[in-house]
Design a protein around this motif. Structure first.
Motif, PDB file in Angstrom:
ATOM      1  N   TYR A  14      58.452 -68.187  23.812  1.00 15.75           N
ATOM      2  CA  TYR A  14      59.647 -67.774  23.531  1.00 15.75           C
ATOM      3  C   TYR A  14      60.190 -67.183  24.475  1.00 15.75           C
ATOM      4  O   TYR A  14      59.828 -66.586  25.269  1.00 15.75           O
ATOM      5  CB  TYR A  14      59.470 -66.580  22.398  1.00 15.75           C
ATOM      6  N   GLU A  18      67.398 -70.037  25.135  1.00 16.19           N
ATOM      7  CA  GLU A  18      67.282 -71.158  24.224  1.00 16.19           C
ATOM      8  C   GLU A  18      67.161 -72.435  25.003  1.00 16.19           C
ATOM      9  O   GLU A  18      66.313 -73.495  24.820  1.00 16.19           O
ATOM     10  CB  GLU A  18      68.390 -71.171  22.996  1.00 16.19           C
ATOM     11  N   ARG A  21      63.924 -72.968  27.352  1.00 23.87           N
ATOM     12  CA  ARG A  21      62.338 -72.389  26.844  1.00 23.87           C
ATOM     13  C   ARG A  21      61.547 -73.657  26.920  1.00 23.87           C
ATOM     14  O   ARG A  21      62.010 -74.800  26.646  1.00 23.87           O
ATOM     15  CB  ARG A  21      62.585 -72.317  25.417  1.00 23.87           C
TER      16      ARG A  21
END
Length: 190
Positions: A14, A18, A21
């Motif tokens: 995580y 975005e 990752r």
């Protein structure tokens, strides 16, 4: 027939970033399994979301077959909300209950589905008659599939593995068959 192999990315570490990752250790092991499962499928073209975890999930296959990966921005995962949500379960349930609803700064199911289906149709047109692996994400993958078969819905999405692979066989732009390719090996196989 044109066969599209929709590949939901493997487990990632995580990060609020975005796009960048990366896969976790488990995700890397599962990505190797994705390569093993897809190599016998005679993939001709690889396409991916621009997100690193989706690319990493299919790049072993790209190396194995000596192919590059075409980046398609419209296969990226949905933006649920501009800001982090307090209750993910509640937030994701709401957008699936009301396809036109979007959280502030986020995308509705209708918008994501439209974007994904348009990208899929471009791939079908451009690579007609080929076997194509598409590295993507769970929500957009199921929303694309739901466009062709409404039974593939929120309940179906909740049952996906990470990664997961579904083969969609098309005659022109008509979905003829859906087949699950992914099968998680038993823990003793690790």
């Amino acid at each position: 027939m044109t066969n599209l192999y929709l590949v939901r990315h493997a487990h990632s570490v995580y990060s609020p970033d975005e796009r960048n990752r990366t896969l976790s250790e488990r995700g890397q092991q599962d990505a190797a399994r994705v390569t093993e499962l897809l190599e016998p499928e005679h993939i001709h073209v690889l396409v991916s979301s621009p997100y690193k975890r989706a690319i990493q999930t299919i790049e072993g296959l790209a190396d194995r077959i000596g192919s590059g990966i075409i980046i398609e921005e419209d296969f990226r995962e949905r933006l649920l909300s501009e800001q982090p949500v307090d209750d993910f379960e509640q937030a994701i349930t709401k957008v699936w209950e009301d396809a036109s609803f979007a959280w502030e700064g986020g995308e509705s199911n209708q918008a994501v589905q439209f974007r994904g289906v348009q990208a899929l149709k471009r791939v079908l047109e451009q690579y007609r008659g080929n076997n194509i692996a598409i590295g993507t994400h769970g929500n957009i993958m199921v929303l694309i599939m739901n466009h062709f078969d409404p039974r593939l819905d929120f309940t179906f999405w909740r049952q996906l593995d990470m990664p997961d692979i579904y083969k969609l066989s098309f005659s022109d732009q008509d979905l003829a068959e859906v087949q699950r390719i992914w099968n998680r090996p038993s823990p003793s196989a690790w």
